[in-house]
Design a protein around this motif. Structure first.
Motif, short mmCIF file in Angstrom:
data_model
loop_
_atom_site.label_atom_id
_atom_site.label_comp_id
_atom_site.label_asym_id
_atom_site.label_seq_id
_atom_site.Cartn_x
_atom_site.Cartn_y
_atom_site.Cartn_z
N LEU A 27 -10.37 15.61 30.62
CA LEU A 27 -10.65 14.17 29.88
C LEU A 27 -11.48 14.87 28.45
O LEU A 27 -11.87 14.14 27.85
CB LEU A 27 -11.48 13.13 30.64
N ASN A 28 -12.10 16.18 28.71
CA ASN A 28 -12.81 16.56 27.48
C ASN A 28 -14.07 15.85 27.58
O ASN A 28 -14.64 15.67 26.39
CB ASN A 28 -12.13 16.45 26.21
N HIS A 29 -14.84 15.47 28.65
CA HIS A 29 -15.98 14.83 28.58
C HIS A 29 -17.14 15.72 28.92
O HIS A 29 -16.77 16.62 29.50
CB HIS A 29 -16.11 14.00 30.06
N ASP A 30 -18.15 15.69 28.03
CA ASP A 30 -19.09 16.66 28.24
C ASP A 30 -20.18 16.53 29.57
O ASP A 30 -20.51 17.28 30.35
CB ASP A 30 -20.28 16.31 27.11
N ALA A 31 -20.26 15.11 29.84
CA ALA A 31 -21.18 14.84 30.97
C ALA A 31 -20.39 14.52 32.36
O ALA A 31 -19.33 13.90 32.28
CB ALA A 31 -22.12 13.58 30.79
N MET A 32 -21.08 15.20 33.44
CA MET A 32 -20.56 14.89 34.73
C MET A 32 -21.31 14.69 35.78
O MET A 32 -22.73 15.17 35.41
CB MET A 32 -19.61 16.36 35.16
N TYR A 33 -21.11 14.13 36.97
CA TYR A 33 -22.08 13.52 37.75
C TYR A 33 -21.49 13.73 39.23
O TYR A 33 -20.53 13.63 39.47
CB TYR A 33 -22.36 12.15 37.61
N TRP A 34 -22.71 14.08 39.98
CA TRP A 34 -22.20 14.06 41.54
C TRP A 34 -22.97 13.11 42.16
O TRP A 34 -24.29 12.82 42.19
CB TRP A 34 -22.48 15.56 42.17
N TYR A 35 -22.08 12.31 43.18
CA TYR A 35 -23.11 11.18 43.90
C TYR A 35 -22.47 11.60 45.26
O TYR A 35 -21.29 11.92 45.59
CB TYR A 35 -22.24 9.76 43.50
N ARG A 36 -23.52 10.84 46.06
CA ARG A 36 -23.14 10.73 47.67
C ARG A 36 -23.17 9.09 48.09
O ARG A 36 -23.86 8.57 47.70
CB ARG A 36 -24.11 11.48 48.29
N GLN A 37 -22.27 8.86 49.06
CA GLN A 37 -21.82 7.67 49.28
C GLN A 37 -21.94 7.54 50.74
O GLN A 37 -21.32 8.28 51.56
CB GLN A 37 -20.80 6.80 48.79
N ALA A 81 -29.12 23.87 54.19
CA ALA A 81 -30.34 23.10 54.19
C ALA A 81 -30.18 21.62 54.11
O ALA A 81 -31.26 20.95 54.44
CB ALA A 81 -31.34 23.60 52.86
N GLN A 82 -29.22 21.11 54.05
CA GLN A 82 -29.16 19.68 53.71
C GLN A 82 -28.93 19.19 55.19
O GLN A 82 -27.91 19.48 55.98
CB GLN A 82 -27.74 19.53 52.98
N LYS A 83 -29.84 18.18 55.50
CA LYS A 83 -30.26 17.85 56.88
C LYS A 83 -28.86 17.12 57.47
O LYS A 83 -28.65 16.92 58.54
CB LYS A 83 -31.28 17.27 57.15
N ASN A 84 -28.29 16.19 56.54
CA ASN A 84 -27.21 15.22 56.91
C ASN A 84 -26.17 15.46 55.94
O ASN A 84 -26.02 14.14 55.16
CB ASN A 84 -28.13 13.95 57.39
N PRO A 85 -25.37 16.34 55.94
CA PRO A 85 -24.37 16.34 54.96
C PRO A 85 -23.05 15.56 55.17
O PRO A 85 -22.31 15.44 54.02
CB PRO A 85 -24.01 17.73 55.08
N THR A 86 -22.70 15.13 56.20
CA THR A 86 -21.51 14.29 56.52
C THR A 86 -21.61 12.93 55.69
O THR A 86 -22.72 12.15 55.71
CB THR A 86 -21.46 13.65 57.89
N ALA A 87 -20.90 12.92 54.56
CA ALA A 87 -20.75 11.56 53.79
C ALA A 87 -19.46 11.94 52.74
O ALA A 87 -18.73 12.66 53.00
CB ALA A 87 -21.92 11.99 52.66
N PHE A 88 -19.52 10.74 51.95
CA PHE A 88 -18.30 10.64 50.99
C PHE A 88 -19.14 11.25 49.52
O PHE A 88 -19.96 10.63 49.37
CB PHE A 88 -17.76 9.42 50.95
N TYR A 89 -18.21 12.32 49.09
CA TYR A 89 -18.70 12.74 47.95
C TYR A 89 -17.84 12.38 46.66
O TYR A 89 -16.81 12.42 46.66
CB TYR A 89 -18.94 14.02 47.97
N LEU A 90 -18.45 11.70 45.58
CA LEU A 90 -17.88 11.53 44.24
C LEU A 90 -18.37 12.05 43.26
O LEU A 90 -19.54 12.26 42.94
CB LEU A 90 -18.04 9.77 44.28
N CYS A 91 -17.42 12.57 42.43
CA CYS A 91 -17.71 13.10 41.16
C CYS A 91 -17.17 12.17 40.06
O CYS A 91 -16.17 11.23 40.13
CB CYS A 91 -16.93 14.52 41.06
N ALA A 92 -17.87 12.10 38.92
CA ALA A 92 -17.77 11.13 37.91
C ALA A 92 -17.97 11.99 36.52
O ALA A 92 -18.81 12.97 36.31
CB ALA A 92 -18.46 10.13 37.99
N SER A 93 -17.16 11.42 35.39
CA SER A 93 -17.49 12.10 34.18
C SER A 93 -17.71 10.92 33.31
O SER A 93 -17.45 9.47 33.54
CB SER A 93 -16.31 12.93 33.59
N ARG A 94 -18.63 11.22 32.37
CA ARG A 94 -19.01 9.99 31.44
C ARG A 94 -18.13 9.93 30.18
O ARG A 94 -17.88 11.04 29.74
CB ARG A 94 -20.46 10.29 31.00
N ILE A 95 -17.55 8.84 29.75
CA ILE A 95 -16.94 8.48 28.59
C ILE A 95 -17.69 8.21 27.31
O ILE A 95 -18.49 7.45 27.45
CB ILE A 95 -16.00 7.37 29.00
#
Lengths: 113, 113
Positions: A27-37, A81-95
Motif C-alpha cells: 500500500l506504500n504506507h510508511d507506518a506499520m504496527y503490530w498488535y496482540r489480541q 522470553a515471552q511468557k505467554n505467547p499464545t494469542a492472535f497477532y494483527l499487523c496494520a499499516s496507517r493510511i
C-alpha cells in the motif's frame, strides 16, 4: 489488489522456540504496527514503525523483537522470553492523510504447545 | 491517560437498531474510530469521526460524539445477521511524531432472529 498479507494464518510452536510472523504490505504506507489480541481484551500495541529503519516499543514489547529493513515488510519475532505467547497477532499499516486510520491484515493465530 | 471502555456484550433482534457505547479518556484525541471484527479475521474500519463533529451518518451507521462527556456511540439501523461481530472503539493517541490507537476491549454483538 493492494493490501496487507500476514502469513501463516495458523502457527504452532514448541515452548522455548523463537518464531517469526510475517507482515507485508503493498500500500506504500510508511507506518506499520503490530498488535496482540487476547479474548476479552482489546488490541495491545507491541511495536510500531513510522518509517524504514526505525521502530518504537509499544505497551507490551517485552519478549518481542521487530525489524524494518524495507518499507513493505515489518516482521515480528516472538522470542522464548515471552511468557505467554499464545494469542492472535494483527499487523496494520496507517493510511496517511485525513483520517489517519489503520488498515489491518487478516491476523496470525500463534499457539505455543 | 489512554483508557477506552466498552460494554462487552450486546444482543439484538434482527431488524431492530443496535447501539454500542464507548467512553474514552484522552481529550486531545483528534479522531475516533469504529472497527468491526468477524470471527478469525482482522479488523475492518467501519467509520471514523473527527473530534470537531457531533454526528456522522453513513448508510445504516450513525456515530454520535459527546466531547464533554468523552462518550462515543455507534448506532446500526435495521440490524442484520451479518452484523454479528465484535465492534471496537478506538481513539487516537498522538505523540510528537507518531500516531497510535488505543482500543477498547470490544463489544460482541449477537443478532438473533
Amino acid at each position: 489488489d493492494g493490501g496487507i498479507t500476514q502469513s501463516p494464518k495458523y502457527l504452532f510452536r514448541k515452548e522455548g522456540q523463537n518464531v517469526t510472523l510475517s507482515c507485508e504490505q503493498n500500500l506504500n504506507h510508511d507506518a506499520m504496527y503490530w498488535y496482540r489480541q487476547d479474548p476479552g481484551q482489546g488490541l495491545r500495541l507491541i511495536y510500531y514503525s513510522q518509517i524504514v529503519n526505525d521502530f518504537q516499543k509499544g505497551d507490551i514489547a517485552e519478549g518481542y523483537s521487530v525489524s524494518r529493513e524495507k518499507k513493505e515488510s515489518f516482521p515480528l519475532t516472538v522470542t522464548s522470553a515471552q511468557k505467554n505467547p499464545t494469542a492472535f497477532y494483527l499487523c496494520a499499516s496507517r493510511i496517511p492523510g485525513q483520517g489517519n486510520e489503520q488498515f489491518f491484515g487478516p491476523g496470525t493465530r500463534l499457539t505455543v504447545l | 491517560g489512554e483508557d477506552v471502555e466498552q460494554s462487552l456484550f450486546l444482543s439484538v433482534r434482527e431488524g431492530d437498531s443496535s447501539v454500542i457505547n464507548c467512553t474514552y479518556t484522552d481529550s486531545s484525541s483528534t479522531y475516533l474510530y469504529w472497527y468491526k471484527q468477524e470471527p478469525g479475521a482482522g479488523l475492518q474500519l467501519l467509520t471514523y469521526i473527527f473530534s470537531n463533529m457531533d454526528m456522522k451518518q453513513d448508510q445504516r451507521l450513525t456515530v454520535l460524539l459527546n466531547k464533554k462527556d468523552k462518550h462515543l456511540s455507534l448506532r446500526i439501523a435495521d440490524t442484520q445477521t451479518g452484523d454479528s461481530a465484535i465492534y471496537f472503539c478506538a481513539e487516537t493517541i498522538r505523540g510528537a511524531n507518531d500516531y497510535k490507537l488505543s482500543f477498547g476491549a470490544g463489544t460482541t454483538v449477537t443478532v438473533r432472529a
